[in-house]
Scaffold this active site. Sequence first.
Site, PDB file in Angstrom:
ATOM      1  N   CYS A 102       0.830  -1.208   0.000  1.00  0.00           N
ATOM      2  CA  CYS A 102       0.000   0.000   0.000  1.00  0.00           C
ATOM      3  C   CYS A 102       0.866   1.261   0.000  1.00  0.00           C
ATOM      4  O   CYS A 102       1.755   1.416   0.836  1.00  0.00           O
ATOM      5  CB  CYS A 102      -0.942   0.006   1.202  1.00  0.00           C
ATOM      6  SG  CYS A 102      -1.980   1.470   1.213  1.00  0.00           S
ATOM      7  N   LYS A 141       1.683  -9.716  -0.153  1.00  0.00           N
ATOM      8  CA  LYS A 141       1.628  -8.948  -1.410  1.00  0.00           C
ATOM      9  C   LYS A 141       2.626  -7.804  -1.328  1.00  0.00           C
ATOM     10  O   LYS A 141       2.565  -6.978  -0.415  1.00  0.00           O
ATOM     11  CB  LYS A 141       0.215  -8.418  -1.628  1.00  0.00           C
ATOM     12  CG  LYS A 141       0.021  -7.652  -2.925  1.00  0.00           C
ATOM     13  CD  LYS A 141      -1.452  -7.563  -3.273  1.00  0.00           C
ATOM     14  CE  LYS A 141      -1.716  -6.705  -4.489  1.00  0.00           C
ATOM     15  NZ  LYS A 141      -1.697  -5.262  -4.185  1.00  0.00           N
ATOM     16  N   GLY A 203      -0.280  -6.376 -12.112  1.00  0.00           N
ATOM     17  CA  GLY A 203       0.010  -5.064 -12.685  1.00  0.00           C
ATOM     18  C   GLY A 203      -0.328  -5.000 -14.152  1.00  0.00           C
ATOM     19  O   GLY A 203       0.295  -5.683 -14.974  1.00  0.00           O
ATOM     20  N   ASP A 204      -1.372  -4.224 -14.475  1.00  0.00           N
ATOM     21  CA  ASP A 204      -1.740  -3.924 -15.863  1.00  0.00           C
ATOM     22  C   ASP A 204      -2.363  -5.074 -16.652  1.00  0.00           C
ATOM     23  O   ASP A 204      -2.398  -5.001 -17.881  1.00  0.00           O
ATOM     24  CB  ASP A 204      -0.530  -3.372 -16.641  1.00  0.00           C
ATOM     25  CG  ASP A 204      -0.050  -2.047 -16.087  1.00  0.00           C
ATOM     26  OD1 ASP A 204      -0.795  -1.415 -15.322  1.00  0.00           O
ATOM     27  OD2 ASP A 204       1.086  -1.652 -16.431  1.00  0.00           O
TER      28      ASP A 204
HETATM   29  C1  LIG Z   1      -8.684   1.763  -5.535  1.00  0.00           C
HETATM   30  C2  LIG Z   1      -7.576   0.801  -5.219  1.00  0.00           C
HETATM   31  C3  LIG Z   1      -7.499   0.247  -3.961  1.00  0.00           C
HETATM   32  C4  LIG Z   1      -6.468  -0.662  -3.641  1.00  0.00           C
HETATM   33  N1  LIG Z   1      -6.436  -1.230  -2.414  1.00  0.00           N
HETATM   34  C5  LIG Z   1      -5.504  -2.181  -2.126  1.00  0.00           C
HETATM   35  C6  LIG Z   1      -5.519  -2.892  -0.895  1.00  0.00           C
HETATM   36  O1  LIG Z   1      -6.396  -2.682  -0.037  1.00  0.00           O
HETATM   37  N2  LIG Z   1      -4.547  -3.821  -0.693  1.00  0.00           N
HETATM   38  C7  LIG Z   1      -3.569  -4.071  -1.623  1.00  0.00           C
HETATM   39  O2  LIG Z   1      -2.715  -4.923  -1.402  1.00  0.00           O
HETATM   40  N3  LIG Z   1      -3.549  -3.442  -2.804  1.00  0.00           N
HETATM   41  C8  LIG Z   1      -4.505  -2.514  -3.079  1.00  0.00           C
HETATM   42  N4  LIG Z   1      -4.506  -1.915  -4.305  1.00  0.00           N
HETATM   43  C9  LIG Z   1      -3.525  -2.334  -5.339  1.00  0.00           C
HETATM   44  C10 LIG Z   1      -4.089  -3.451  -6.217  1.00  0.00           C
HETATM   45  O3  LIG Z   1      -4.329  -4.620  -5.447  1.00  0.00           O
HETATM   46  C11 LIG Z   1      -3.105  -3.797  -7.354  1.00  0.00           C
HETATM   47  O4  LIG Z   1      -1.895  -4.200  -6.794  1.00  0.00           O
HETATM   48  C12 LIG Z   1      -2.840  -2.612  -8.288  1.00  0.00           C
HETATM   49  O5  LIG Z   1      -4.042  -1.944  -8.623  1.00  0.00           O
HETATM   50  C13 LIG Z   1      -2.124  -3.065  -9.575  1.00  0.00           C
HETATM   51  O6  LIG Z   1      -2.881  -4.014 -10.277  1.00  0.00           O
HETATM   52  P1  LIG Z   1      -3.773  -3.588 -11.579  1.00  0.00           P
HETATM   53  O7  LIG Z   1      -2.830  -2.965 -12.569  1.00  0.00           O
HETATM   54  O8  LIG Z   1      -4.381  -4.863 -12.065  1.00  0.00           O
HETATM   55  O9  LIG Z   1      -4.783  -2.589 -11.097  1.00  0.00           O
HETATM   56  C14 LIG Z   1      -5.506  -0.996  -4.618  1.00  0.00           C
HETATM   57  C15 LIG Z   1      -5.594  -0.420  -5.894  1.00  0.00           C
HETATM   58  C16 LIG Z   1      -6.609   0.470  -6.204  1.00  0.00           C
HETATM   59  C17 LIG Z   1      -6.675   1.054  -7.595  1.00  0.00           C
END
Ligand SMILES: Cc1cc2nc3c(=O)[nH]c(=O)nc-3n(C[C@H](O)[C@H](O)[C@H](O)COP(=O)(O)O)c2cc1C
Length: 318
Positions: A102, A141, A203-204
């Site tokens: 985070c 994570k 990621g992405d």
């Molecule tokens: C609105 C939002 C809230 C998120 N909250 C968390 C969370 O509570 N815990 C966590 O490990 N990652 C959190 N993330 C990160 C996502 O789990 C993920 O690692 C990140 O969005 C990259 O993946 P993506 O490209 O598929 O979005 C959050 C991301 C977004 C956009």
Amino acid sequence: MKLTIGNVTLENNLILAPMAGVTDLPFRLLCKEQGAGLLCTEMVSAKAIYFKNKNTKSLMQILPRERPVSLQLFGSEPELMGFIARQIEEQPFDILDINMGCPVPKVVNNGEGSALMKNPKLVGEIVKKVASSIQKPLTVKIRKGFTEDCVNAVEIAKIIEDAGAAAVAVHGRTREQYYSGRADWDIIRRVKEAVSIPVIGNGDVDSPESAKRLLEETGCDGIMIGRAARGNPWIFSRIRSYLENGTMPDEPAASDVREMILKHARLQLEYKGEYTGMREMRKHVAWYTAGMPHSASVRRKVNEIETYEQLEELVNMF
Ligand SMILES: Cc1cc2nc3c(=O)[nH]c(=O)nc-3n(C[C@H](O)[C@H](O)[C@H](O)COP(=O)(O)O)c2cc1C
């Protein structure tokens, strides 16, 4: 493709990423219906559980029909994390996950979330303490690193493995990047080469093709999908179909989107009540309709929605 994490075998390796403010119970149920192999809760503060904060109870509500579910904790004190993990272990989650990614200041300034990547020794202590406090599998994570000058996901992943974690999820961005720029999938490949526990790439991933590419380019065991699932639970069924039989399913039709919004809204009514549920639906509707004709005017109007009937009327217009 099945994926085994500790003693939990997932029907497939597609995982809904934990997202605060998004991956609540109603949304998880929709992703489950579309075939996600594992759902993750929003992050929950170990300290907040300790102090019996009233919001944590709803964050931790899990239904039998959505399992397997991974519950994500954040915190930085090994003793407290171990204590809380044991205290909540009876609850109906299948896997416990620790947040070390985070980026938000409120969390990082407390030494939690991605700040832990700066302290490999503490990472080891937390994982060891929590893993030895519970029977259920523990996952962690992480990010690529804290800054571009300190890319240490490989070192951290090895520490996590040695301390007893059953899998590691890697988001290919540094804390410094937040969510900007492209995720670096090469770091996921490097972590995969360095550890023997399952590696979940993140990621992405935003399409069936990108899911396949992530697997091919990194050799990762699981695919974690975050932002692309917002307003788009179909991403799980579409990726599954592409990976399992090579067919590229159509994008959902407008009528599918309409039905999904209303189903989502009914789940919000059921679990959050109309006041909170419909206010929360505003952002979801904006995601569901992004890129559709008239989406800007839908977004404007949806911000005034207060009841299910008003929402139904609005979605019937497109
Ligand atoms: C609105 C939002 C809230 C998120 N909250 C968390 C969370 O509570 N815990 C966590 O490990 N990652 C959190 N993330 C990160 C996502 O789990 C993920 O690692 C990140 O969005 C990259 O993946 P993506 O490209 O598929 O979005 C959050 C991301 C977004 C956009």
